[in-house]
Design an enzyme around this catalytic site. Structure first.
Site, PDB file in Angstrom:
ATOM      1  N   CYS A 165       0.839  -1.075  -0.065  1.00 43.22           N
ATOM      2  CA  CYS A 165       0.104   0.079   0.142  1.00 43.22           C
ATOM      3  C   CYS A 165       1.028   1.281  -0.319  1.00 43.22           C
ATOM      4  CB  CYS A 165      -0.561   0.114   1.031  1.00 43.22           C
ATOM      5  SG  CYS A 165      -2.032  -1.605   1.150  1.00 43.22           S
ATOM      6  N   HIS A 305      -2.852   7.609   6.644  1.00 45.11           N
ATOM      7  CA  HIS A 305      -2.870   6.410   6.515  1.00 45.11           C
ATOM      8  C   HIS A 305      -3.933   5.955   6.474  1.00 45.11           C
ATOM      9  CE1 HIS A 305      -2.208   2.123   4.387  1.00 45.11           C
ATOM     10  NE2 HIS A 305      -2.339   1.805   5.284  1.00 45.11           N
ATOM     11  N   GLU A 316      -0.513   4.557  14.515  1.00 41.51           N
ATOM     12  CA  GLU A 316      -0.425   5.567  13.335  1.00 41.51           C
ATOM     13  C   GLU A 316      -0.920   7.406  14.580  1.00 41.51           C
ATOM     14  OE1 GLU A 316      -1.345   7.948   8.673  1.00 41.51           O
ATOM     15  OE2 GLU A 316      -2.440   6.443   9.735  1.00 41.51           O
ATOM     16  N   LYS A 337      -9.833   7.993   3.320  1.00 34.39           N
ATOM     17  CA  LYS A 337     -10.009   6.030   2.820  1.00 34.39           C
ATOM     18  C   LYS A 337     -11.027   5.747   3.279  1.00 34.39           C
ATOM     19  CE  LYS A 337      -5.524   3.612   2.882  1.00 34.39           C
ATOM     20  NZ  LYS A 337      -4.886   4.985   2.770  1.00 34.39           N
ATOM     21  N   HIS A 342      -9.503   1.964   0.243  1.00 32.46           N
ATOM     22  CA  HIS A 342      -8.647   1.369   0.149  1.00 32.46           C
ATOM     23  C   HIS A 342      -7.926   1.305  -1.464  1.00 32.46           C
ATOM     24  CE1 HIS A 342      -4.393   1.360   1.101  1.00 32.46           C
ATOM     25  NE2 HIS A 342      -4.270  -0.008   2.043  1.00 32.46           N
ATOM     26  N   PHE A 403       1.629  -3.911   3.948  1.00 35.19           N
ATOM     27  CA  PHE A 403       1.810  -4.774   4.376  1.00 35.19           C
ATOM     28  C   PHE A 403       2.561  -5.588   4.234  1.00 35.19           C
ATOM     29  CE2 PHE A 403      -2.648  -7.184   3.840  1.00 35.19           C
ATOM     30  CZ  PHE A 403      -3.013  -6.710   4.492  1.00 35.19           C
TER      31      PHE A 403
END
Length: 417
Positions: A165, A305, A316, A337, A342, A403
């Site tokens: 991502c 994110h 985060e 998002k 996403h 990831f």
């Protein structure tokens, strides 16, 4: 060696809340959700039956039938966004040195539908290999920048970044660094992804990564809300034209913002889960600030994110408080998002565009779908819940994490000549 300045001179977007830049920005500031029941395949037997798909997308509106059949959706999306960015930039390809213009593109997965469909077809046959000759060229993740470069005859550096991502933020960072080191004059950069298919939904369901709020898709992406329970898969693309400052000025280009710094880091913790204390996120933001030679008080907005997962949002948030200290309470923070879903490898590009437009227009897009406060989050932090906020945005930080523990951040600031 004195580093070159890098500016943004063109933008293009194809997203679940708008099929061009203007539609995308209007959707963002109005808090539009792109989530809806899946239309691309029968998802009735899947745990998750909705996604943030593109709306009214017809490849025949953009490509000849012969051409689009040779292109996976992720490459189609890439070409469309790149074309808008090029038109927006006003670059005349006949008047530039094409050897010094490149394409660096991000894709976390690439041609997943092509791979899936070819394997399905083979499995249904008698074992005789009858694969489409375009199978491999359609599927490979590096093909999108190849097609873009061929369309515009750009012969500079050309490759794909793959970091889940974080992919398209890494692409933007690479393009930024090539230009400021004097190795190129301009780049088309960004990312695209097209994973709303059986393999994409089924695979992420197996990881328990997706929201399963099938009864209410539009509110399923709930970053920083007590009821968050997974991300919503999206698709689309975002493209940016990055250009060396003097090169842009010489041709009279309009300038959206300046790219002023970037950072990268690794969690070194887990294949899918973030470091619980946000260590990688903390480091990447510090690295970006150091690269930009900026203090924490120079940042006004963070496009986080913020995927709407139980662990990721907390990590985060902790990192932001550790990096920014008391200034964290002066920041606007938002997760776009919550609207787009996403977009995996394309997330960094579309969120960089949101950050740039926030800087340009002094409006912070909201984090929609907030219903219940979560005691895990400091109530004094401004997550820009549910409604866009007007404020001066001199500089914005855009975070993307992937990831494998890949973290990438970019900082954009107002262009002051």
């Amino acid at each position: 060696m004195k580093l070159k300045r890098v500016v943004v001179t063109g933008l293009g977007a194809l997203t679940p809340i708008g099929n061009n830049i203007q539609e995308y920005w209007t959707g963002l500031i109005n808090g539009v959700s792109g989530a809806a029941p899946i239309t691309q395949f029968d998802a009735s037997k899947f745990k998750t039956q909705f996604a943030c798909e593109l709306k009214n997308y017809d490849p025949n509106n953009y490509f000849d039938k012969k051409d689009h059949r040779k292109l996976d959706l992720f490459a189609q999306y890439a070409l469309i966004a790149a074309d808008e960015a090029m038109l927006d930039s006003g670059i005349d390809v006949e008047k530039i040195n094409s050897d010094r213009v490149g394409v660096i593109w991000g894709a976390g997965i690439g041609g997943l539908k092509t791979f899936q469909d070819e394997c399905f077809a083979f499995a249904k046959g008698d074992g005789t290999p009858r694969f489409n000759p375009f199978f491999i060229p359609k599927m490979i993740a590096d093909i999108a920048p190849g097609h873009i470069s061929m369309k515009y005859n750009f012969r500079g550096p050309n490759f794909t970044t793959v970091s889940a991502c974080a992919s398209s933020t890494n692409a933007i960072i690479d393009a930024y660094n090539y230009i400021r080191l004097g190795m190129a004059d301009a780049f088309i950069t960004g990312g695209s992804e097209a994973a709303v298919n059986e393999a994409g939904i089924g695979g992420f369901n197996a990881l328990h990564a997706l929201s399963t709020r099938n009864d209410d898709p539009k509110t399923a992406s709930r970053p920083f809300d007590l009821g968050r329970e997974g991300f919503v898969l999206g698709e689309g693309s975002g493209a940016l034209i990055l250009e060396e400052y003097e090169h842009a000025i010489a041709r009279g280009a309009k300038i959206y913002a300046e790219v002023i710094g970037s950072g990268m880091s690794a969690d070194a913790h887990h294949i899918t889960a973030p470091h619980p204390e946000g260590l990688g996120a903390l480091n990447v933001m510090k690295n970006a600030l150091n690269d930009a030679e900026m203090s924490i008080t120079d940042i006004d907005y963070i496009n986080v994110h913020g995927t709407s997962t139980p662990l990721g949002d907390v990590a985060e948030s902790k990192a932001i408080k550790q990096v920014f200290g008391e200034h964290a309470y002066n920041l606007n923070i938002s997760s776009t998002k919550s609207m787009t879903g996403h977009l995996l490898g394309a997330a960094g590009a579309v969120e960089a565009i949101a950050s740039i437009l926030a800087v340009k227009n002094d409006i912070v897009p909201p984090t929609i779908n907030h219903f219940t406060d979560d005691p895990e989050f400091d109530p004094k932090l401004n997550f820009t819940f549910n409604k866009a906020q007007k404020r001066t945005v001199n500089a914005a930080l855009s975070n993307t994490f992937g990831f494998g523990g890949h973290n990438a951040s970019a900082i954009f600031k107002k262009f002051n000549g």
